[in-house]
Write a protein that holds these residues in place. Structure first.
Motif, PDB file in Angstrom:
ATOM      1  N   TRP A 297       7.613   5.095  -0.623  1.00 22.97           N
ATOM      2  CA  TRP A 297       6.423   5.440  -0.236  1.00 22.97           C
ATOM      3  C   TRP A 297       5.519   4.260   0.056  1.00 22.97           C
ATOM      4  CZ3 TRP A 297       4.376   9.320  -4.508  1.00 22.97           C
ATOM      5  CH2 TRP A 297       5.371  10.241  -4.980  1.00 22.97           C
ATOM      6  N   ALA A 298       6.089   3.238  -0.423  1.00 28.52           N
ATOM      7  CA  ALA A 298       5.359   1.837   0.129  1.00 28.52           C
ATOM      8  C   ALA A 298       5.303   1.316   1.411  1.00 28.52           C
ATOM      9  CB  ALA A 298       5.293   1.051  -1.334  1.00 28.52           C
TER      10      ALA A 298
ATOM     11  N   ARG B  28       5.383   6.314   8.153  1.00 30.84           N
ATOM     12  CA  ARG B  28       5.429   5.100   7.460  1.00 30.84           C
ATOM     13  C   ARG B  28       5.860   3.986   8.703  1.00 30.84           C
ATOM     14  NH1 ARG B  28      10.254   4.181   3.542  1.00 30.84           N
ATOM     15  NH2 ARG B  28      11.157   3.028   5.416  1.00 30.84           N
TER      16      ARG B  28
ATOM     17  N   PRO C 218       3.548   9.963   2.373  1.00 32.62           N
ATOM     18  CA  PRO C 218       4.450   9.222   1.698  1.00 32.62           C
ATOM     19  C   PRO C 218       6.106   9.530   1.998  1.00 32.62           C
ATOM     20  CG  PRO C 218       2.985   9.605   0.103  1.00 32.62           C
ATOM     21  CD  PRO C 218       2.564  10.466   1.368  1.00 32.62           C
TER      22      PRO C 218
ATOM     23  N   LEU D 134       4.438   4.513  -7.804  1.00 33.18           N
ATOM     24  CA  LEU D 134       4.955   4.976  -6.375  1.00 33.18           C
ATOM     25  C   LEU D 134       6.402   4.862  -6.511  1.00 33.18           C
ATOM     26  CD1 LEU D 134       2.708   2.847  -3.955  1.00 33.18           C
ATOM     27  CD2 LEU D 134       2.195   5.055  -5.004  1.00 33.18           C
TER      28      LEU D 134
ATOM     29  N   SER E 104       0.822  -1.227  -0.012  1.00 31.03           N
ATOM     30  CA  SER E 104      -0.081   0.006  -0.243  1.00 31.03           C
ATOM     31  C   SER E 104       0.848   1.236   0.036  1.00 31.03           C
ATOM     32  CB  SER E 104      -1.011  -0.205   1.234  1.00 31.03           C
ATOM     33  OG  SER E 104      -1.919   1.020   1.066  1.00 31.03           O
ATOM     34  N   CYS E 105       0.117   2.363   0.146  1.00 29.37           N
ATOM     35  CA  CYS E 105       1.038   3.623   0.005  1.00 29.37           C
ATOM     36  C   CYS E 105       0.649   4.169   1.270  1.00 29.37           C
ATOM     37  CB  CYS E 105       0.619   4.568  -1.102  1.00 29.37           C
ATOM     38  SG  CYS E 105       1.693   6.144  -1.258  1.00 29.37           S
TER      39      CYS E 105
ATOM     40  N   PRO F 201      -1.373  11.144  -1.071  1.00 35.94           N
ATOM     41  CA  PRO F 201      -2.236  10.666  -2.215  1.00 35.94           C
ATOM     42  C   PRO F 201      -3.509  10.874  -2.092  1.00 35.94           C
ATOM     43  CG  PRO F 201      -1.371   9.044  -0.821  1.00 35.94           C
ATOM     44  CD  PRO F 201      -0.728  10.306  -0.279  1.00 35.94           C
TER      45      PRO F 201
END
Length: 343
Positions: free
Chosen positions: A127-128, A293, A94, A123, A89-90, A109
């Motif tokens: 960011w992921a 994150r 990010p 992406l 997912s993002c 996003p």
């Protein structure tokens, strides 16, 4: 590739599906990844963005929705964090990796960056976030905003997460509140929730709430919560803001913590706490705006370890994205509204 775009604000009709044609997109640079989006989900912020009531302005023609899940189908030559086939997912922010957020990290996003309501998402690998393997695509697509917000509210304070046996208060049955119930029980806490109906009260108890207070029949619910928690909630996940802060302060324990969420849709324009409520508590109020994150990754480890499954109200096909928006705005769903992008 098909993708929705916000081509006009203020109306659901401004969400337009475009077929961009051509081959599958390629990574945008050496650290880029291409994600085949399998599902995306709505948050209240998506309605606020559409109605121009969100703190950030949407980029012209942006692809909407912060929340989505899919598999990596292509990677740039310098990518090291992911490989083709990984489920990702993002992150909601990010560029916010860890620590405190700063003004230069607020891109999101579905608002200032293209979001997840698309068949493919481009992406950067940084960011992921890797997703728990036990979740379906629809379940995984619910995590980036509401779940991380609830996790941050419960675990992001200076004192850390509430201890087993301590009490947590959640308000209503929005997605953040439902995740907060699940996470609080995961942490071993006693949970008291508020709602407006007996049917929702039963569903909250089935989810894990130990007690539920009807805020319609008990408008002064703060004192009731104090009685139910033997002196007040140790942590209040405050999702109502100006509309509920007075009672949340009254519900808090003497040295409790109130995690106050973004509340741009509140009915009142300002935050007011009476002297009587203020004098009754030494609670700390902490603002929460989703999370980093690192917090997303920490939450996912807990979700995977405990086999937690998000609450989903409904799943609609990609072609019915407007109906998903409309239902989310009008129907007060119990759980997330998800849009299935592909099998």
């Amino acid at each position: 590739m098909r993708a929705y775009h916000l081509e006009a604000l203020g109306t659901i009709e401004g969400i337009v599906l475009r077929d961009h044609g051509g081959p599958r997109p390629v990574p945008a640079g050496p650290t880029g990844i291409v994600v085949r989006v399998r599902a995306a989900s709505l948050n209240k912020r998506d309605l606020l963005i559409l109605c121009e009531r969100y703190p950030l302005s949407a980029a012209a023609g942006v692809v909407p929705l912060s929340d989505g899940a899919g598999e990596v189908v292509a990677v740039g030559e310098a990518v090291t964090r992911f490989a083709v086939g990984d489920r990702v997912s993002c992150a909601y922010f990010p560029r916010w990796r860890d620590g405190r957020i700063t003004p230069d990290l607020v891109d999101q996003p579905g608002c200032t960056l293209d979001g997840m309501l698309s068949e493919y998402a481009l992406l950067d690998e940084e960011w992921a976030v890797r997703l728990p393997q036990h979740l379906t695509w629809e379940e995984a697509a619910t995590l980036p905003c509401a779940a991380v917000t609830a996790w941050n509210a419960l675990t992001g304070g200076e004192g850390g997460a509430p201890l087993p046996g301590q009490s947590v208060l959640t308000l209503g049955t929005g997605p953040v509140a439902l995740f907060a119930v699940q996470f609080a029980k995961l942490l071993g806490c006693r949970v008291v929730s508020t709602t407006s109906s007996e049917e929702k009260a039963d569903r909250l108890k089935a989810l894990g709430s130990d007690a539920v207070v009807n805020y319609v029949s008990t408008p002064e619910w703060g004192s009731t919560v104090r009685e139910l928690t033997d002196g007040g909630a140790d942590l209040v996940v405050e999702s109502g803001g100006p509309d509920t802060i007075e009672q949340s302060v009254r519900a808090s324990s003497l040295y409790g913590q109130i995690a106050l969420l973004i509340t741009a849709s509140a009915a009142k324009s300002g935050m007011e706490i009476s002297h009587a409520a203020y004098a009754s508590s030494l609670a700390t109020i902490r603002r929460v705006f989703v999370g980093s994150r690192t917090q997303f990754e920490s939450m996912n480890r807990a979700v995977a370890t405990h086999g937690l499954r998000p609450v989903i109200d409904r799943v609609l096909p990609f072609e019915e994205a407007r109906e998903a928006y409309r239902g989310y705005a009008e129907d007060a769903p119990f759980g997330k509204v998800v849009i299935r992008t592909g099998e």
